[in-house]
Scaffold this motif. Structure first.
Motif, PDB file in Angstrom:
ATOM      1  N   GLU A  10     -28.328 -47.166   8.934  1.00  0.00           N
ATOM      2  CA  GLU A  10     -28.715 -45.764   9.058  1.00  0.00           C
ATOM      3  C   GLU A  10     -30.192 -45.570   8.742  1.00  0.00           C
ATOM      4  OE1 GLU A  10     -27.012 -41.345   8.436  1.00  0.00           O
ATOM      5  OE2 GLU A  10     -26.251 -42.883   7.068  1.00  0.00           O
ATOM      6  N   LYS A  31     -21.403 -50.437  17.412  1.00  0.00           N
ATOM      7  CA  LYS A  31     -20.814 -49.094  17.489  1.00  0.00           C
ATOM      8  C   LYS A  31     -21.414 -48.184  16.417  1.00  0.00           C
ATOM      9  CE  LYS A  31     -16.372 -50.199  19.600  1.00  0.00           C
ATOM     10  NZ  LYS A  31     -14.914 -50.216  19.419  1.00  0.00           N
ATOM     11  N   LEU A  32     -21.603 -48.736  15.222  1.00  0.00           N
ATOM     12  CA  LEU A  32     -22.209 -47.955  14.145  1.00  0.00           C
ATOM     13  C   LEU A  32     -23.637 -47.569  14.516  1.00  0.00           C
ATOM     14  CD1 LEU A  32     -22.225 -46.789  11.270  1.00  0.00           C
ATOM     15  CD2 LEU A  32     -22.943 -49.069  10.472  1.00  0.00           C
ATOM     16  N   SER A  35     -23.612 -44.863  17.157  1.00  0.00           N
ATOM     17  CA  SER A  35     -23.143 -43.616  16.570  1.00  0.00           C
ATOM     18  C   SER A  35     -24.240 -42.955  15.728  1.00  0.00           C
ATOM     19  CB  SER A  35     -21.908 -43.888  15.714  1.00  0.00           C
ATOM     20  OG  SER A  35     -21.546 -42.758  14.971  1.00  0.00           O
ATOM     21  N   LYS A  38     -26.965 -41.407  17.876  1.00  0.00           N
ATOM     22  CA  LYS A  38     -26.512 -40.115  18.401  1.00  0.00           C
ATOM     23  C   LYS A  38     -26.562 -39.057  17.299  1.00  0.00           C
ATOM     24  CE  LYS A  38     -22.682 -37.952  20.862  1.00  0.00           C
ATOM     25  NZ  LYS A  38     -21.384 -38.153  21.505  1.00  0.00           N
ATOM     26  N   LYS A  39     -26.061 -39.393  16.128  1.00  0.00           N
ATOM     27  CA  LYS A  39     -26.034 -38.461  14.992  1.00  0.00           C
ATOM     28  C   LYS A  39     -27.441 -37.953  14.669  1.00  0.00           C
ATOM     29  CE  LYS A  39     -25.239 -38.434   9.984  1.00  0.00           C
ATOM     30  NZ  LYS A  39     -24.810 -39.251   8.835  1.00  0.00           N
TER      31      LYS A  39
END
Length: 105
Positions: A10, A31-32, A35, A38-39
């Motif tokens: 992150e 995938k993380l 994701s 996008k977040k």
């Protein structure tokens, strides 16, 4: 694994202007990464070809920090037997880096 790598992933996505992801897009780490991009409303290229990198670099956006993400080298070899360096060199244009490689944090 997400607990171990999630915060680092992150941070890498948040602190970059663009993420380029290489490898198995169905792996948990990929995938993380997708994701989180996008977040945080960050652009991401997944398994790009040099033309994809050239196109996004010519866009109106200014990319100062680029996060290169993906699977371990052994797994990447399945998708990129000659490595990802050739794709990056062709996509960005082979040149000396303005900064030295930094350790992954």
């Amino acid at each position: 694994r997400e607990k171990k790598f999630g915060p680092r992933t992150e941070k890498n996505v948040k602190n970059s202007d663009l993420t380029i992801l290489f490898g198995d897009h169905n792996s948990p780490g990929s995938k993380l990464t997708m994701s989180l991009a996008k977040k945080h409303k960050k652009p991401i290229l997944v398994n790009p070809q040099p033309a994809d990198i050239k196109a996004i670099m010519k866009s109106n956006k200014k990319f100062e920090t680029i996060n290169i993400a993906g699977n371990r080298p052994a797994k990447l070899a399945k998708y990129y037997p000659n490595g990802i360096e050739a794709i990056l060199n062709e996509g960005f244009g082979k040149r000396k880096s303005e900064t030295k490689n930094r350790p992954i944090t």
